[in-house]
Design an enzyme around this catalytic site. Structure first.
Site, short mmCIF file in Angstrom:
data_model
loop_
_atom_site.label_atom_id
_atom_site.label_comp_id
_atom_site.label_asym_id
_atom_site.label_seq_id
_atom_site.Cartn_x
_atom_site.Cartn_y
_atom_site.Cartn_z
N CYS A 56 0.84 -1.21 0.00
CA CYS A 56 0.00 0.00 0.00
C CYS A 56 0.87 1.25 0.00
O CYS A 56 0.57 2.24 -0.69
CB CYS A 56 -0.91 0.02 1.22
N ARG A 139 -7.72 -4.46 -3.22
CA ARG A 139 -7.27 -3.28 -3.99
C ARG A 139 -8.26 -3.06 -5.14
O ARG A 139 -8.06 -3.57 -6.25
CB ARG A 139 -5.85 -3.49 -4.52
C1 BEZ Z 1 0.64 -4.62 1.86
O1 BEZ Z 1 1.85 -4.84 1.89
O2 BEZ Z 1 0.18 -3.56 1.48
C2 BEZ Z 1 -0.28 -5.71 2.31
C3 BEZ Z 1 0.09 -7.03 2.06
C4 BEZ Z 1 -0.76 -8.03 2.50
C5 BEZ Z 1 -1.94 -7.72 3.16
C6 BEZ Z 1 -2.28 -6.41 3.37
C7 BEZ Z 1 -1.45 -5.39 2.94
#
Ligand code: BEZ
Length: 244
Positions: A56, A139
């Site tokens: 993110c 997402r």
């Molecule tokens: C992230 O790195 O943004 C992420 C990865 C797995 C689950 C939730 C967020």
């Protein structure tokens, strides 16, 4: 990954062609009334799973670094996650002060990031996919046009960061299709040939095969294309200064 159970209520999923479901929200840039506050603009409404997570973070740095380029195509960005306002503020401050990614640093996120701790908006937009995670949004990307209609929906899972060239390509392709009454083929980018719609709107199949429509070339009755220069596309859809 979580298991979806039979007890999960049926997901509400707005579809392409629907009006964007309205909502009021608190954001890092103040309160918004969506989509009313964005009338006359294109909007990318997107969700991310959680603040203070690496994928993110990389996505927010990309979105923020491309914000002016999106604005140049009359397109605003609005983010959302199931986190509170103070978490959002602290995370965005950390991004600006500490994080570097792909040569980007000191990145300030100035587009609104919605707090949605009740998940009300995320549920309304079908951003929660319990088979993936029942407490985090996937997402999701909703492209909403100046009339408030949903024009494109893209979903990515938690582990996969989005491709930002593709998001900008989607905006340009939708605006080009609207402005020139054409369709855009696979991998299209401004300057490449566009598809002339079939089914009577632009002359008969025989007219087309005979080359009766100026500039139209048909490989078969259903596959007709014409040139559309990048200059003409950009002069029509670009409203802001030339960027990179
Ligand atoms: C992230 O790195 O943004 C992420 C990865 C797995 C689950 C939730 C967020």
């Amino acid at each position: 990954m979580n298991e979806a159970t039979q007890d999960d209520p049926p997901a509400s999923m707005p579809r392409i062609g629907d009006a964007a479901p309205p909502f009021e929200a608190i954001t890092t840039q103040g309160n918004i009334s969506f989509p009313a506050d964005y009338a006359g603009k294109w909007v990318i409404l997107f969700s991310h799973p959680a603040d203070f997570t690496p994928v993110c973070t990389s996505e927010f740095m990309m979105f923020a670094s491309m914000q002016d380029e999106f604005k140049a195509y009359n397109t605003e960005l609005v983010g959302l996650s199931i986190d509170g306002l103070y978490s959002h503020i602290a995370w965005l401050r950390t991004i600006k002060e500490k994080i570097t990614f792909r040569g980007l640093s000191d990145i300030e996120v100035t587009f609104p990031l919605i707090e949605d701790i009740t998940m009300e908006i995320a549920k309304k937009y079908g951003m929660i996919m319990p088979g993936e995670d029942s407490t985090k949004a996937v997402r999701a990307v909703f492209v909403i046009d100046p009339a408030g209609m949903i024009r494109t929906i893209i979903y990515y899972p938690l582990s996969l960061g989005r491709n930002f060239d593709e998001l900008l390509r989607v905006i340009k392709a939708l605006q080009t299709a609207d402005a020139f009454s054409v369709a855009t083929p696979a991998e299209w980018r401004p300057g490449e040939r566009v598809i002339v719609p079939t089914a009577g709107s632009c002359g008969t199949a025989k007219d087309r095969m005979d080359g009766a429509e100026e500039g139209v070339e048909c490989i078969d009755w259903f596959f007709c294309t014409k040139e559309l220069s990048a200059d003409k596309v950009e002069a029509t859809i670009r409203v802001g200064p030339t960027g990179q």
